[in-house]
Design a protein around this motif. Structure first.
Motif, PDB file in Angstrom:
ATOM      1  N   ILE A   1       0.865  -1.174   0.000  1.00 17.12           N
ATOM      2  CA  ILE A   1       0.000   0.000   0.000  1.00 17.12           C
ATOM      3  C   ILE A   1       0.903   1.226   0.000  1.00 17.12           C
ATOM      4  N   LEU A   2       0.681   2.114  -0.958  1.00 13.65           N
ATOM      5  CA  LEU A   2       1.516   3.303  -1.112  1.00 13.65           C
ATOM      6  C   LEU A   2       0.642   4.532  -0.873  1.00 13.65           C
ATOM      7  N   ILE A   3       1.024   5.343   0.122  1.00 16.25           N
ATOM      8  CA  ILE A   3       0.240   6.519   0.505  1.00 16.25           C
ATOM      9  C   ILE A   3       1.151   7.741   0.442  1.00 16.25           C
ATOM     10  N   GLY A   4       0.682   8.811  -0.184  1.00 17.31           N
ATOM     11  CA  GLY A   4       1.469  10.033  -0.254  1.00 17.31           C
ATOM     12  C   GLY A   4       0.587  11.268  -0.297  1.00 17.31           C
ATOM     13  N   GLY A   5       1.160  12.390   0.100  1.00 13.49           N
ATOM     14  CA  GLY A   5       0.465  13.666  -0.018  1.00 13.49           C
ATOM     15  C   GLY A   5      -0.604  13.925   1.017  1.00 13.49           C
ATOM     16  N   THR A   6      -0.800  13.002   1.946  1.00 11.99           N
ATOM     17  CA  THR A   6      -1.784  13.179   3.014  1.00 11.99           C
ATOM     18  C   THR A   6      -1.216  12.643   4.323  1.00 11.99           C
ATOM     19  N   GLY A   7      -1.445  13.385   5.398  1.00 11.25           N
ATOM     20  CA  GLY A   7      -1.013  12.948   6.719  1.00 11.25           C
ATOM     21  C   GLY A   7      -2.131  12.331   7.531  1.00 11.25           C
ATOM     22  N   TYR A   8      -3.314  12.168   6.912  1.00  5.10           N
ATOM     23  CA  TYR A   8      -4.458  11.596   7.640  1.00  5.10           C
ATOM     24  C   TYR A   8      -4.216  10.103   7.873  1.00  5.10           C
ATOM     25  N   THR A   9      -4.153   9.709   9.130  1.00  5.40           N
ATOM     26  CA  THR A   9      -3.763   8.339   9.462  1.00  5.40           C
ATOM     27  C   THR A   9      -4.824   7.313   9.090  1.00  5.40           C
ATOM     28  N   GLY A  10      -6.078   7.743   8.961  1.00 10.61           N
ATOM     29  CA  GLY A  10      -7.144   6.813   8.585  1.00 10.61           C
ATOM     30  C   GLY A  10      -6.872   6.099   7.271  1.00 10.61           C
ATOM     31  N   GLU A  11      -6.068   6.710   6.391  1.00  8.90           N
ATOM     32  CA  GLU A  11      -5.725   6.054   5.124  1.00  8.90           C
ATOM     33  C   GLU A  11      -4.890   4.789   5.376  1.00  8.90           C
ATOM     34  N   ILE A  12      -4.063   4.782   6.430  1.00 11.30           N
ATOM     35  CA  ILE A  12      -3.248   3.618   6.765  1.00 11.30           C
ATOM     36  C   ILE A  12      -4.139   2.470   7.212  1.00 11.30           C
ATOM     37  N   LYS A  13      -5.015   2.758   8.146  1.00 12.17           N
ATOM     38  CA  LYS A  13      -5.863   1.713   8.719  1.00 12.17           C
ATOM     39  C   LYS A  13      -6.848   1.172   7.689  1.00 12.17           C
ATOM     40  N   LYS A  14      -7.452   2.053   6.898  1.00 16.54           N
ATOM     41  CA  LYS A  14      -8.446   1.603   5.924  1.00 16.54           C
ATOM     42  C   LYS A  14      -7.797   0.895   4.734  1.00 16.54           C
ATOM     43  N   GLY A  15      -6.506   1.156   4.510  1.00  8.57           N
ATOM     44  CA  GLY A  15      -5.800   0.411   3.472  1.00  8.57           C
ATOM     45  C   GLY A  15      -5.743  -1.072   3.799  1.00  8.57           C
ATOM     46  N   ILE A  16      -5.357  -1.389   5.036  1.00  7.26           N
ATOM     47  CA  ILE A  16      -5.293  -2.793   5.445  1.00  7.26           C
ATOM     48  C   ILE A  16      -6.689  -3.402   5.520  1.00  7.26           C
ATOM     49  N   PHE A  17      -7.680  -2.627   5.925  1.00  2.00           N
ATOM     50  CA  PHE A  17      -9.061  -3.125   5.954  1.00  2.00           C
ATOM     51  C   PHE A  17      -9.493  -3.551   4.550  1.00  2.00           C
ATOM     52  N   SER A  18      -9.172  -2.723   3.560  1.00  4.60           N
ATOM     53  CA  SER A  18      -9.512  -3.062   2.173  1.00  4.60           C
ATOM     54  C   SER A  18      -8.801  -4.343   1.732  1.00  4.60           C
ATOM     55  N   VAL A  19      -7.563  -4.504   2.163  1.00  2.45           N
ATOM     56  CA  VAL A  19      -6.804  -5.718   1.849  1.00  2.45           C
ATOM     57  C   VAL A  19      -7.520  -6.953   2.395  1.00  2.45           C
ATOM     58  N   LEU A  20      -7.911  -6.895   3.662  1.00  3.67           N
ATOM     59  CA  LEU A  20      -8.577  -8.040   4.297  1.00  3.67           C
ATOM     60  C   LEU A  20      -9.950  -8.290   3.679  1.00  3.67           C
ATOM     61  N   ASN A  21     -10.603  -7.221   3.198  1.00  2.00           N
ATOM     62  CA  ASN A  21     -11.889  -7.380   2.522  1.00  2.00           C
ATOM     63  C   ASN A  21     -11.746  -8.109   1.192  1.00  2.00           C
ATOM     64  N   PHE A  22     -10.541  -8.170   0.673  1.00  2.36           N
ATOM     65  CA  PHE A  22     -10.261  -8.911  -0.559  1.00  2.36           C
ATOM     66  C   PHE A  22      -9.839 -10.350  -0.230  1.00  2.36           C
ATOM     67  N   ILE A  23      -8.933 -10.464   0.719  1.00  2.73           N
ATOM     68  CA  ILE A  23      -8.327 -11.769   1.022  1.00  2.73           C
ATOM     69  C   ILE A  23      -9.310 -12.732   1.690  1.00  2.73           C
ATOM     70  N   LEU A  24      -9.998 -12.276   2.734  1.00  2.00           N
ATOM     71  CA  LEU A  24     -10.760 -13.211   3.577  1.00  2.00           C
ATOM     72  C   LEU A  24     -11.958 -13.844   2.857  1.00  2.00           C
TER      73      LEU A  24
END
Length: 534
Positions: free
Chosen positions: A185-208
């Protein structure tokens, strides 16, 4: 900068200079780094308070998924999952890692999924110390002697790196890009931390769902003393965190969970709570979790103090606090429990027409799950300043890489197998629409949920709403009977009927996209209203 206390992981697979990595710093070290770097200040509670910069919420239009052989035919493409080329990803990756190699950066190893059968290892590389503290708080923490080598997934977050849309294939200078083939997951140009957490959530929504036949859920969850699990679906601002933080029940988690064959388990190791208008009286568990090690985002202090003014929303209504789950006294560690007995769908109805509690049939449960109705509350996304009518499939459309019917099908199977009670809870407006009516009192909502959990509606009569077909209890302990039927709370019942018809038509229109996939039971749950064509 002294690196005497830092291990050096092998980051060659990321083209990063391991000598510049500040690895696995503890909470005190991260707070010291953040203060030294001028990233924030210490509140009088001991929490680190930072500003996330230009972005104080997620930016859904700047979230991309790399389209390649793995994802081309499996991802639900459109305005939620926007295609990004592998070539543009590789180019941006080189630029971001080159950017990070010009300075010291922070690296943290962690994992997601509290059930060992689903454990997913994560490495988070961040430009700032506060993002690393956030990752420490929100992901599951490794044991002191645990080493993971090369992780399954890597997140790289560089808020001061700005993309060039003309060259990089982005919409603007900020971006969040998921690459399922490279597990990055590559994040740039934003310091909002919710993008980090929701990135992994999206990953698990694909894998599981795809690989493990497990339902991934945007929900909070808690468990009673008798082991009865309850889950609470809802979008940000509907009350997931608040309503699951119940001193009478153990907290499994506040936002993201999986429902496997025998367990409900937290994806995360912490909570990310909204704190607008937070008080010790209304939400003591969250209030008391704000202490040293917690991360406050975009708050304001009272003048000339370091005391947080939780009512001040000058920066954003989406003020947040991130803290480890064990900052909640009754948190369940590890965050696992049995399959649920009760499911609550939380909606903040800005029309003021849905009842504060109603019991759903299995068909209605599937209909409301795939509809995912609420009002999008101010602050959680860029540009939202007052509640807006929205339908978010599975109460988490923004994070679903697969078609919503994949998740709805899994939920239907599990509800049927385990004979779960399903309730629709309106935490929104009563007595009128937004601007006229008032938000439902939290104490009443808590009392209604408590009654449902204790089985106190089993011997109470129910009325059936003529438009939505919802089953409304005629009484509830500690709740005035007149508020249970929303039509009774409006000064002019005809105005209520008009607004209810308006919302019903919106439900019908939204559901047209799912009609081809719907069962007869789901179709029978559509609101009953005749559209005026004149």
């Amino acid at each position: 900068m002294s690196k005497a206390f830092m291990l050096k992981p092998d980051l060659s697979y990321l083209n990063l200079d391991s000598d510049k990595a500040l690895f696995q710093l503890n909470v005190a070290q991260l707070v010291e780094e953040a203060l030294k770097n001028g990233e924030g200040t210490l509140a009088d509670s001991g929490a680190l308070a930072i500003d996330t910069g230009k972005f104080t919420g997620r930016s859904p239009k700047d979230r991309f998924v790399v389209c390649d052989a793995l994802t081309a035919d499996s991802v639900w493409w459109g305005d939620i999952n926007i295609k990004f080329t592998p070539e543009h990803f590789d180019s941006l990756f080189e630029k971001v890692t080159s950017h990070l190699n010009q300075k010291d950066f922070y690296v943290r190893d962690a994992y997601a999924c509290a059930d060992e059968n689903y454990k997913t290892t994560i490495r988070v590389v961040t430009e700032t110390a506060y993002q690393n503290l956030f990752s420490n708080n929100l992901f599951l923490r490794l044991a002191a002697d645990e080493v993971i080598g090369q992780p399954e997934w890597t997140i790289i977050a560089a808020p001061t790196f700005l993309a060039d849309p003309a060259l990089d294939g982005t919409r603007q200078s900020n971006f969040s890009i998921l690459n399922f083939s490279k597990k990055m997951i590559l994040i740039g140009g934003t310091g909002y931390t919710g993008e980090i957490k929701k990135g992994i959530f999206s990953v698990l929504n694909f894998i599981l769902p795809e690989q493990r036949d497990t339902l991934s859920m945007h929900c909070s969850a808690n468990v009673g003393k008798d082991g009865d699990t309850a889950i609470f679906f809802g979008l940000s601002g509907t009350g997931k965190t608040t309503l699951s933080a119940d001193p009478e029940r153990g907290l499994i988690g506040d936002d993201e969970h999986g429902w496997g064959s025998e367990t409900v388990f937290n994806f995360e190791g912490g909570c990310y709570a909204k704190c607008v208008d937070l008080t010790a009286e209304k939400e003591p568990q969250i209030f008391n979790a704000i202490k040293f090690g917690s991360l406050l985002e975009n708050i304001n202090y009272f003048p000339q103090t370091r005391t947080v003014d939780f009512s001040n929303i000058d920066k954003t209504e989406n003020t947040r606090v991130a803290y480890p789950i064990d900052y909640i006294e009754n948190a369940i560690i590890p965050s696992i429990a049995g399959v649920p007995k009760n499911i609550f769908f939380l909606t903040a109805d800005a029309f003021g027409v849905l009842p504060p509690i109603s019991k759903l049939t299995p068909g209605q449960a599937m209909f409301h799950f795939i509809s995912g109705y609420t009002a999008k509350v101010a602050g959680t996304e860029a540009g939202v300043t007052e509640p807006q009518l929205t339908f978010s499939a599975c109460f988490g459309k923004a994070f679903l890489p697969l078609h919503p019917t994949r998740y709805a099908g899994l939920l239907g199977e599990k509800m049927q197998k385990h004979q779960v009670n399903v309730w629709l809870i309106n935490t929104g407006w009563s007595g009128g629409a937004y601007g006229v009516g008032k938000r439902m009192k939290l104490a009443y909502t808590r009392a209604m949920i408590s009654a449902a959990l204790k089985g106190e509606f089993e011997n109470i009569a129910f009325d059936t709403d003529p438009i939505f077909g919802l089953h409304i209890p005629v009484g509830c302990p500690e709740v005035p009977a007149e508020i249970l039927n929303p039509r009774n709370t409006w000064t002019d019942p005809k105005e209520y009927d008009q607004k209810a018809a308006e919302l019903a038509l919106a439900f019908i229109q939204n559901f047209k996209q799912f009609e081809d996939y719907a069962s007869d039971e789901m179709l029978a749950s559509l609101p009953k209203v005749v559209e005026n064509t004149h």
